[in-house]
Design an enzyme around this catalytic site. Structure first.
Site, PDB file in Angstrom:
ATOM      1  N   TRP A 115       0.829  -1.213   0.000  1.00 32.45           N
ATOM      2  CA  TRP A 115       0.000   0.000   0.000  1.00 32.45           C
ATOM      3  C   TRP A 115       0.856   1.252   0.000  1.00 32.45           C
ATOM      4  CZ3 TRP A 115      -4.188  -1.433  -1.961  1.00 32.45           C
ATOM      5  CH2 TRP A 115      -4.769  -2.660  -1.618  1.00 32.45           C
ATOM      6  N   ASP A 166      -2.105   6.432   6.292  1.00 28.38           N
ATOM      7  CA  ASP A 166      -3.102   5.495   5.780  1.00 28.38           C
ATOM      8  C   ASP A 166      -3.378   4.500   6.908  1.00 28.38           C
ATOM      9  OD1 ASP A 166      -4.558   3.482   4.599  1.00 28.38           O
ATOM     10  OD2 ASP A 166      -3.120   3.066   2.989  1.00 28.38           O
ATOM     11  N   LYS A 196     -12.199  -2.235   5.971  1.00 24.72           N
ATOM     12  CA  LYS A 196     -11.317  -3.063   6.794  1.00 24.72           C
ATOM     13  C   LYS A 196     -11.783  -3.091   8.255  1.00 24.72           C
ATOM     14  CE  LYS A 196      -8.586  -3.835   3.259  1.00 24.72           C
ATOM     15  NZ  LYS A 196      -7.865  -2.692   2.744  1.00 24.72           N
TER      16      LYS A 196
HETATM   17  C1  LIG Z   1      -7.167  -2.161   1.508  1.00 23.68           C
HETATM   18  C2  LIG Z   1      -6.185  -1.081   1.714  1.00 23.68           C
HETATM   19  C3  LIG Z   1      -6.069  -0.005   0.806  1.00 23.68           C
HETATM   20  C4  LIG Z   1      -6.877   0.095  -0.467  1.00 23.68           C
HETATM   21  O1  LIG Z   1      -8.179   0.428  -0.203  1.00 23.68           O
HETATM   22  P1  LIG Z   1      -9.253   0.626  -1.369  1.00 23.68           P
HETATM   23  O2  LIG Z   1     -10.418   1.140  -0.604  1.00 23.68           O
HETATM   24  O3  LIG Z   1      -9.470  -0.707  -2.002  1.00 23.68           O
HETATM   25  O4  LIG Z   1      -8.728   1.613  -2.341  1.00 23.68           O
HETATM   26  C5  LIG Z   1      -5.150   0.973   1.086  1.00 23.68           C
HETATM   27  N1  LIG Z   1      -4.388   0.924   2.194  1.00 23.68           N
HETATM   28  C6  LIG Z   1      -4.457  -0.090   3.074  1.00 23.68           C
HETATM   29  C7  LIG Z   1      -3.584  -0.081   4.290  1.00 23.68           C
HETATM   30  C8  LIG Z   1      -5.365  -1.120   2.868  1.00 23.68           C
HETATM   31  O5  LIG Z   1      -5.450  -2.130   3.749  1.00 23.68           O
END
Ligand SMILES: *Cc1c(COP(=O)(O)O)cnc(C)c1O
Length: 354
Positions: A100, A167, A191
């Protein structure tokens, strides 16, 4: 049969949230209309949006500290570029801890110079780099708090004067942190907060307005803030379900209470991984994620038997990410301790059988 859902995302949410969400699809707010067919500008939905935004700030302990919450679309992946679009004028610093981060770095490079302060790529992202310095003249520092795919998690964030962007898609609302250390936090809902389709962005307002480029409206945080997260039609259902999950978490006792359970769950599983000679963990012990535990069998020939036993026990979503292999148990907030116990029981049963 009862299922134990270890899926990495979209993932398990509380049963009562699913129940309330399904009721709102048929009769929302007792108005005998579905939440899916009313205007997003109607009073009942505006109240949902406001509740979701204020609960997010309240649970993170950021109320009255100059922060605002937005529910945007395009996933966390759109935040990779939106953060850079809005904040990167000259140079930004990034910590590379896996897939990511790599994607965030790729997007940010479109907008300015990038310094990768450290990377764990040398060991296939199985640890969190700790010795690095952040250039004082960087516009911001970006990191990924929890590496969903490899199963590492940052335990100590750097001290820096540079604005921090994080993030937190896969561990937001799971552990207590001083969230006021961060200037911008983003998290895809699917998540640990809700269904796919909305992304929470928490911004300290005073970091905006410092870049000279023109920003298209849909990608401009200021535009979304000015319209109270209603610049265009929001993802009404994902926002509603996220609001229900945040209410559930508040009733549960907030982040402090869920963190205790999350620690119990991950301790139970990691103790078994370390004790049971048939299993071994994939990442550095001190960097292990409390949300996503990655592990392998020490003897590959047992995988068919183990997979069959998991299936028999109602365990779902235990496959490792295709780039890592092995197994990954995602233990998000809504996963009960009991489900982790079921997995540990299966691991022990395999040991007795082998
Ligand atoms: C799943 C995830 C993403 C991507 O998320 P999307 O909503 O599919 O764009 C980005 N960063 C992390 C840490 C993730 O677990």
């Amino acid at each position: 049969m009862k299922k134990h859902n270890f899926s990495a995302g979209p993932c398990i949410l509380p049963q009562e949230v699913f129940q309330k969400a399904s009721e709102a699809v048929l009769n929302f707010n007792n108005d005998h209309l579905s939440i899916l067919e009313i205007s997003h500008r109607s009073k009942p939905f505006v109240a949902v949006m406001e509740k979701a935004r204020s609960l997010a700030l309240e649970l993170l302990g950021l109320e009255g500290k100059g922060y605002k919450a937005l529910f945007l679309q395009g996933g966390a992946s759109t935040q990779f570029l939106m953060t850079a679009y809005n904040l990167l004028e000259n140079k930004a610093a990034y910590l590379n801890t896996g897939t990511w981060s790599v994607k965030a770095i790729k997007e940010a490079k479109l907008f300015g110079d990038l310094v990768e302060v450290a990377s764990s790529k040398d060991k296939n992202f199985t640890y969190i780099p700790k010795e690095y310095s952040i250039p004082a003249d960087a516009d911001y520092f970006h990191c990924t708090s929890n590496n969903t795919i490899f199963g590492t998690q940052i335990k100590h964030f750097p001290e820096t004067e540079v604005p921090m962007v994080c993030d937190m898609s896969s561990d937001i609302f799971s552990r207590q942190l001083d969230f006021s250390k961060f200037d911008l936090i983003y998290a895809g809902a699917q998540k640990n907060m809700g269904p796919a389709g909305t992304t929470l962005v928490v911004i300290k307002e005073d970091i905006l307005g410092k870049v000279s480029r023109t920003i298209p409206s849909m990608l401009d945080y200021k535009v979304h803030l000015g319209k109270d997260s209603m610049f265009n039609t929001p993802a009404v259902f994902p926002v509603y379900v996220s609001m229900l999950t945040l209410e559930w978490l508040k009733d549960f006792g907030g982040i402090a209470a869920i963190e205790k359970i999350n620690e119990q769950k991950s301790a139970l599983l990691y103790n078994e991984i370390d004790r049971n000679p048939l299993f071994k963990g994939i990442v550095a012990t001190e960097d292990r994620s409390h949300m996503n535990a990655t592990f392998t069998l020490t003897n590959d020939t047992l995988s068919e038997t183990f997979d069959a036993m998991c299936k028999e026990a109602g365990i779902n979503g235990l496959n490792g990410h295709r780039s890592v292999g092995g197994y990954r148990a995602s233990m998000y907030n809504a996963l009960p301790l009991e489900s982790v116990q079921v997995l540990v029981d299966v691991m022990q049963a395999l040991e007795h059988k082998a």
